[in-house]
Design an enzyme around this catalytic site. Structure first.
Site, PDB file in Angstrom:
ATOM      1  N   GLN A  23       0.780  -1.121   0.106  1.00 19.16           N
ATOM      2  CA  GLN A  23      -0.078  -0.031   0.075  1.00 19.16           C
ATOM      3  C   GLN A  23       0.946   1.250  -0.020  1.00 19.16           C
ATOM      4  O   GLN A  23       0.432   2.338  -0.263  1.00 19.16           O
ATOM      5  CB  GLN A  23      -0.702   0.003   1.354  1.00 19.16           C
ATOM      6  CG  GLN A  23      -2.020  -1.084   1.426  1.00 19.16           C
ATOM      7  CD  GLN A  23      -2.449  -1.093   2.803  1.00 19.16           C
ATOM      8  OE1 GLN A  23      -3.343  -0.653   2.833  1.00 19.16           O
ATOM      9  NE2 GLN A  23      -1.958  -1.988   3.619  1.00 19.16           N
ATOM     10  N   ASN A  24       2.058   1.068   0.395  1.00 19.38           N
ATOM     11  CA  ASN A  24       3.048   2.224   0.269  1.00 19.38           C
ATOM     12  C   ASN A  24       3.376   2.764  -1.082  1.00 19.38           C
ATOM     13  O   ASN A  24       3.702   2.030  -2.151  1.00 19.38           O
ATOM     14  CB  ASN A  24       4.491   1.607   1.051  1.00 19.38           C
ATOM     15  CG  ASN A  24       3.989   1.297   2.379  1.00 19.38           C
ATOM     16  OD1 ASN A  24       3.065   1.440   3.107  1.00 19.38           O
ATOM     17  ND2 ASN A  24       5.028   0.482   2.919  1.00 19.38           N
ATOM     18  N   VAL A  25       3.617   4.123  -0.890  1.00 17.71           N
ATOM     19  CA  VAL A  25       3.905   4.792  -2.309  1.00 17.71           C
ATOM     20  C   VAL A  25       5.335   5.176  -2.240  1.00 17.71           C
ATOM     21  O   VAL A  25       6.018   5.660  -3.160  1.00 17.71           O
ATOM     22  CB  VAL A  25       3.163   6.063  -2.455  1.00 17.71           C
ATOM     23  CG1 VAL A  25       1.733   5.892  -2.744  1.00 17.71           C
ATOM     24  CG2 VAL A  25       3.324   7.097  -1.244  1.00 17.71           C
ATOM     25  N   HIS A  32      -1.640   1.632  -4.289  1.00 15.75           N
ATOM     26  CA  HIS A  32      -2.026   3.050  -3.965  1.00 15.75           C
ATOM     27  C   HIS A  32      -0.997   3.854  -4.794  1.00 15.75           C
ATOM     28  O   HIS A  32      -0.813   5.167  -4.835  1.00 15.75           O
ATOM     29  CB  HIS A  32      -1.864   3.432  -2.527  1.00 15.75           C
ATOM     30  CG  HIS A  32      -3.099   2.535  -1.846  1.00 15.75           C
ATOM     31  ND1 HIS A  32      -3.125   2.511  -0.483  1.00 15.75           N
ATOM     32  CD2 HIS A  32      -4.113   2.095  -2.158  1.00 15.75           C
ATOM     33  CE1 HIS A  32      -4.071   1.834  -0.032  1.00 15.75           C
ATOM     34  NE2 HIS A  32      -4.733   1.318  -1.219  1.00 15.75           N
TER      35      HIS A  32
END
Ligand code: APR
Length: 243
Positions: free
Chosen positions: A105-107, A123
Protein backbone atom coordinates in the site's frame (compact mmCIF):
# COMPACT_ATOMS: atom_id res chain seq x y z
CA UNK A 1 11.23 12.62 -17.93
CA UNK A 2 10.90 9.01 -19.06
CA UNK A 3 7.51 7.53 -19.90
CA UNK A 4 6.82 4.21 -18.14
CA UNK A 5 4.09 1.57 -18.59
CA UNK A 6 1.12 1.53 -16.20
CA UNK A 7 1.98 -1.97 -14.97
CA UNK A 8 5.22 -3.60 -13.88
CA UNK A 9 6.96 -5.68 -16.55
CA UNK A 10 6.40 -8.93 -14.60
CA UNK A 11 2.61 -8.68 -15.27
CA UNK A 12 3.26 -9.90 -18.78
CA UNK A 13 5.19 -12.97 -17.61
CA UNK A 14 3.73 -14.08 -14.26
CA UNK A 15 6.29 -16.06 -12.25
CA UNK A 16 5.81 -19.76 -11.51
CA UNK A 17 6.35 -21.28 -8.10
CA UNK A 18 6.87 -24.78 -6.78
CA UNK A 19 3.74 -26.04 -5.03
CA UNK A 20 3.40 -24.65 -1.50
CA UNK A 21 6.00 -21.93 -2.05
CA UNK A 22 3.91 -18.85 -2.85
CA UNK A 23 4.47 -16.23 -0.15
CA UNK A 24 2.32 -13.14 -0.60
CA UNK A 25 3.19 -10.16 1.57
CA UNK A 26 0.85 -7.20 2.01
CA UNK A 27 2.80 -4.25 3.38
CA UNK A 28 1.63 -0.97 4.87
CA UNK A 29 3.25 2.18 6.21
CA UNK A 30 4.52 0.34 9.31
CA UNK A 31 7.20 -1.51 7.35
CA UNK A 32 8.83 1.81 6.45
CA UNK A 33 8.52 3.33 9.94
CA UNK A 34 11.98 2.11 10.98
CA UNK A 35 13.40 3.78 7.87
CA UNK A 36 12.10 7.08 9.24
CA UNK A 37 8.90 7.53 7.24
CA UNK A 38 5.78 8.43 9.20
CA UNK A 39 2.80 6.13 9.21
CA UNK A 40 -0.66 7.61 8.70
CA UNK A 41 -2.81 6.64 11.67
CA UNK A 42 -0.35 6.17 14.53
CA UNK A 43 -0.01 8.90 17.16
CA UNK A 44 1.87 11.71 15.42
CA UNK A 45 1.11 10.12 12.04
CA UNK A 46 0.54 12.03 8.81
CA UNK A 47 -3.24 12.17 9.13
CA UNK A 48 -2.86 13.93 12.47
CA UNK A 49 -0.80 16.68 10.82
CA UNK A 50 -2.69 16.96 7.54
CA UNK A 51 -6.33 16.64 6.59
CA UNK A 52 -7.02 13.82 4.14
CA UNK A 53 -9.66 16.07 2.57
CA UNK A 54 -7.14 18.87 1.95
CA UNK A 55 -4.36 16.79 0.39
CA UNK A 56 -5.47 13.33 -0.67
CA UNK A 57 -8.75 13.49 -2.59
CA UNK A 58 -9.71 14.49 -6.14
CA UNK A 59 -11.67 17.37 -4.61
CA UNK A 60 -8.54 18.63 -2.83
CA UNK A 61 -6.71 18.60 -6.15
CA UNK A 62 -9.41 20.74 -7.75
CA UNK A 63 -9.59 23.11 -4.78
CA UNK A 64 -5.90 23.63 -4.09
CA UNK A 65 -3.48 21.74 -6.35
CA UNK A 66 -0.49 23.63 -4.95
CA UNK A 67 -1.21 22.33 -1.44
CA UNK A 68 -1.56 18.77 -2.77
CA UNK A 69 1.70 19.05 -4.74
CA UNK A 70 3.48 20.50 -1.68
CA UNK A 71 2.33 17.55 0.43
CA UNK A 72 3.58 14.92 -2.02
CA UNK A 73 6.72 16.87 -2.94
CA UNK A 74 7.62 16.84 0.74
CA UNK A 75 6.98 13.10 0.98
CA UNK A 76 9.17 12.52 -2.11
CA UNK A 77 12.01 14.71 -0.81
CA UNK A 78 11.91 12.79 2.49
CA UNK A 79 11.98 9.50 0.64
CA UNK A 80 15.23 10.52 -1.05
CA UNK A 81 16.82 10.83 2.39
CA UNK A 82 15.90 7.42 3.82
CA UNK A 83 17.00 3.84 3.22
CA UNK A 84 15.31 0.44 3.25
CA UNK A 85 15.48 -1.20 6.69
CA UNK A 86 16.17 -4.84 7.62
CA UNK A 87 12.50 -5.76 7.09
CA UNK A 88 12.70 -4.76 3.41
CA UNK A 89 16.04 -6.56 3.02
CA UNK A 90 14.87 -9.74 4.76
CA UNK A 91 11.86 -9.96 2.43
CA UNK A 92 14.31 -9.86 -0.46
CA UNK A 93 16.31 -12.67 1.18
CA UNK A 94 13.18 -14.83 1.46
CA UNK A 95 13.21 -15.06 -2.35
CA UNK A 96 15.90 -17.72 -1.92
CA UNK A 97 13.21 -19.98 -0.45
CA UNK A 98 9.84 -18.75 -1.75
CA UNK A 99 8.22 -16.98 -4.63
CA UNK A 100 7.70 -13.69 -2.78
CA UNK A 101 5.02 -11.39 -4.15
CA UNK A 102 4.95 -7.98 -2.46
CA UNK A 103 1.64 -6.18 -2.57
CA UNK A 104 2.30 -2.81 -1.01
CA UNK A 105 0.00 0.00 0.00
CA UNK A 106 3.07 2.19 0.29
CA UNK A 107 3.98 4.82 -2.26
CA UNK A 108 7.66 4.70 -1.28
CA UNK A 109 10.24 2.76 -3.30
CA UNK A 110 11.96 0.99 -0.41
CA UNK A 111 10.99 -2.52 -1.57
CA UNK A 112 12.50 -1.71 -4.97
CA UNK A 113 15.67 -0.37 -3.40
CA UNK A 114 15.97 -3.49 -1.23
CA UNK A 115 15.89 -5.52 -4.45
CA UNK A 116 12.56 -7.38 -4.24
CA UNK A 117 11.63 -8.79 -7.63
CA UNK A 118 7.83 -8.93 -7.70
CA UNK A 119 6.29 -5.74 -6.34
CA UNK A 120 2.84 -4.34 -6.96
CA UNK A 121 1.91 -0.89 -5.68
CA UNK A 122 -1.77 -0.72 -4.81
CA UNK A 123 -1.79 2.99 -4.07
CA UNK A 124 0.69 4.27 -6.64
CA UNK A 125 4.27 5.47 -6.46
CA UNK A 126 5.82 8.75 -5.31
CA UNK A 127 8.61 8.50 -7.87
CA UNK A 128 6.12 8.71 -10.74
CA UNK A 129 3.87 11.47 -12.06
CA UNK A 130 0.93 11.10 -14.35
CA UNK A 131 -1.17 13.08 -16.76
CA UNK A 132 -4.46 14.58 -15.60
CA UNK A 133 -6.09 13.81 -18.97
CA UNK A 134 -4.85 10.26 -19.57
CA UNK A 135 -4.12 7.98 -16.62
CA UNK A 136 -1.93 5.79 -18.82
CA UNK A 137 0.56 8.59 -19.42
CA UNK A 138 2.92 7.93 -16.53
CA UNK A 139 6.44 9.29 -16.10
CA UNK A 140 9.40 8.41 -13.91
CA UNK A 141 10.40 11.55 -11.98
CA UNK A 142 12.66 10.15 -9.28
CA UNK A 143 12.73 12.41 -6.24
CA UNK A 144 12.14 15.69 -8.10
CA UNK A 145 9.17 17.87 -7.21
CA UNK A 146 6.12 18.23 -9.44
CA UNK A 147 5.36 21.93 -10.02
CA UNK A 148 2.27 23.70 -11.32
CA UNK A 149 2.94 24.10 -15.03
CA UNK A 150 4.72 20.73 -15.41
CA UNK A 151 2.82 18.99 -18.17
CA UNK A 152 2.46 15.62 -19.89
CA UNK A 153 3.11 15.14 -23.60
CA UNK A 154 -0.50 16.16 -24.28
CA UNK A 155 0.02 19.48 -22.51
CA UNK A 156 -1.99 18.89 -19.35
CA UNK A 157 -0.85 19.34 -15.77
CA UNK A 158 0.99 16.43 -14.11
CA UNK A 159 -0.27 15.04 -10.80
CA UNK A 160 1.26 12.61 -8.33
CA UNK A 161 0.86 8.97 -9.43
CA UNK A 162 -0.96 8.04 -6.24
CA UNK A 163 -4.43 6.72 -5.55
CA UNK A 164 -6.43 9.29 -3.61
CA UNK A 165 -9.38 8.57 -1.35
CA UNK A 166 -12.44 8.09 -3.51
CA UNK A 167 -10.45 6.83 -6.51
CA UNK A 168 -10.39 3.34 -7.97
CA UNK A 169 -7.60 0.93 -7.08
CA UNK A 170 -6.86 -0.49 -10.55
CA UNK A 171 -4.27 -2.97 -9.23
CA UNK A 172 -6.77 -4.63 -6.86
CA UNK A 173 -7.96 -7.38 -9.20
CA UNK A 174 -4.42 -8.43 -10.04
CA UNK A 175 -3.47 -8.32 -6.34
CA UNK A 176 -6.50 -10.42 -5.40
CA UNK A 177 -5.47 -13.11 -7.90
CA UNK A 178 -2.12 -13.44 -6.16
CA UNK A 179 -3.69 -13.51 -2.70
CA UNK A 180 -5.93 -16.35 -3.89
CA UNK A 181 -2.82 -18.28 -4.93
CA UNK A 182 -0.96 -17.58 -1.68
CA UNK A 183 0.21 -20.59 0.34
CA UNK A 184 1.30 -18.17 3.05
CA UNK A 185 -0.06 -14.66 3.48
CA UNK A 186 1.84 -12.16 5.60
CA UNK A 187 0.63 -8.67 6.46
CA UNK A 188 3.22 -6.21 7.77
CA UNK A 189 2.58 -2.80 9.34
CA UNK A 190 -0.92 -1.97 8.22
CA UNK A 191 -3.85 -0.81 10.32
CA UNK A 192 -6.11 -2.54 7.75
CA UNK A 193 -8.47 0.41 7.85
CA UNK A 194 -8.42 1.25 4.16
CA UNK A 195 -10.45 -0.68 1.62
CA UNK A 196 -10.29 -2.31 -0.82
CA UNK A 197 -6.69 -3.21 0.19
CA UNK A 198 -7.75 -4.46 3.64
CA UNK A 199 -10.31 -6.73 1.94
CA UNK A 200 -7.50 -8.67 0.29
CA UNK A 201 -7.26 -10.82 3.42
CA UNK A 202 -10.68 -12.27 2.64
CA UNK A 203 -9.37 -13.53 -0.71
CA UNK A 204 -6.79 -15.80 0.96
CA UNK A 205 -8.88 -18.96 0.80
CA UNK A 206 -6.01 -21.33 0.11
CA UNK A 207 -3.37 -19.95 2.47
CA UNK A 208 -2.30 -22.48 5.10
CA UNK A 209 -0.91 -19.67 7.24
CA UNK A 210 -1.93 -16.04 7.68
CA UNK A 211 0.52 -14.01 9.73
CA UNK A 212 0.27 -10.39 10.87
CA UNK A 213 3.39 -8.49 11.93
CA UNK A 214 2.58 -5.28 13.78
CA UNK A 215 3.53 -3.89 17.20
CA UNK A 216 -0.11 -2.82 17.66
CA UNK A 217 -2.13 -5.32 15.63
CA UNK A 218 -5.69 -4.27 14.80
CA UNK A 219 -6.65 -7.82 13.87
CA UNK A 220 -6.19 -10.91 16.03
CA UNK A 221 -8.91 -13.29 14.79
CA UNK A 222 -8.01 -15.74 12.06
CA UNK A 223 -4.33 -14.74 11.96
CA UNK A 224 -1.13 -15.64 13.77
CA UNK A 225 0.18 -12.42 15.27
CA UNK A 226 3.81 -11.44 15.64
CA UNK A 227 3.48 -8.34 17.82
CA UNK A 228 6.76 -6.66 16.98
CA UNK A 229 8.23 -3.90 14.83
CA UNK A 230 8.72 -4.90 11.20
CA UNK A 231 12.44 -5.73 11.20
CA UNK A 232 12.25 -7.90 14.31
CA UNK A 233 8.96 -9.35 13.07
CA UNK A 234 10.32 -10.34 9.64
CA UNK A 235 13.38 -11.82 11.33
CA UNK A 236 11.09 -13.98 13.47
CA UNK A 237 8.96 -14.79 10.43
CA UNK A 238 12.06 -16.00 8.58
CA UNK A 239 12.96 -18.29 11.48
CA UNK A 240 9.41 -19.68 11.62
CA UNK A 241 9.17 -20.27 7.87
CA UNK A 242 12.60 -21.84 7.53
CA UNK A 243 12.50 -23.99 10.66
N1 APR B 1 6.73 -1.97 12.33
C1 APR B 1 5.58 -2.53 11.91
N2 APR B 1 4.40 -1.91 12.02
C2 APR B 1 4.37 -0.70 12.56
C3 APR B 1 5.53 -0.05 13.02
C4 APR B 1 6.77 -0.74 12.90
N3 APR B 1 7.92 -0.23 13.30
N4 APR B 1 5.17 1.17 13.49
C5 APR B 1 3.85 1.27 13.34
N5 APR B 1 3.36 0.14 12.78
C6 APR B 1 1.97 -0.20 12.43
C7 APR B 1 0.91 0.47 13.25
O1 APR B 1 0.69 -0.23 14.47
C8 APR B 1 -0.29 0.42 12.31
O2 APR B 1 -1.04 -0.76 12.50
O3 APR B 1 1.74 0.21 11.10
C9 APR B 1 0.36 0.42 10.93
C10 APR B 1 0.21 1.71 10.17
O4 APR B 1 -1.14 1.93 9.84
P1 APR B 1 -1.55 3.16 8.93
O5 APR B 1 -0.85 4.38 9.39
O6 APR B 1 -3.02 3.21 8.87
O7 APR B 1 -0.93 2.77 7.49
P2 APR B 1 -1.54 1.85 6.35
O8 APR B 1 -2.32 0.73 6.93
O9 APR B 1 -0.43 1.53 5.44
O10 APR B 1 -2.53 2.84 5.63
C11 APR B 1 -3.22 2.40 4.48
O11 APR B 1 -4.06 4.60 4.17
O12 APR B 1 -3.88 6.89 4.06
C12 APR B 1 -3.82 5.74 3.37
O13 APR B 1 -3.00 5.52 1.24
C13 APR B 1 -2.57 5.51 2.58
O14 APR B 1 -1.63 3.40 1.90
C14 APR B 1 -2.13 4.14 3.00
C15 APR B 1 -3.41 3.53 3.53
Amino acid sequence: MRRVPPWPAWFEHPPQAEPGRVLVVLTGAGISAESGLSTFRDKGGLWEKYSIYEVATPEAWIKNPQLVLDFYNERRAQLAEVQPNPAHHLLRELEKHFLVIILTQNVDDLHERAGSTYILHLHGELTKARSTVDENLIYEIGYAPIRLGDTCERGSQLRPHVVWFGEEVPAYTFAAKWVMQADILVVIGSSLQVYPAAGLLDEAQRARRKILIDPKPTLTQGVEVIAAPASEGVHRLTEILLS
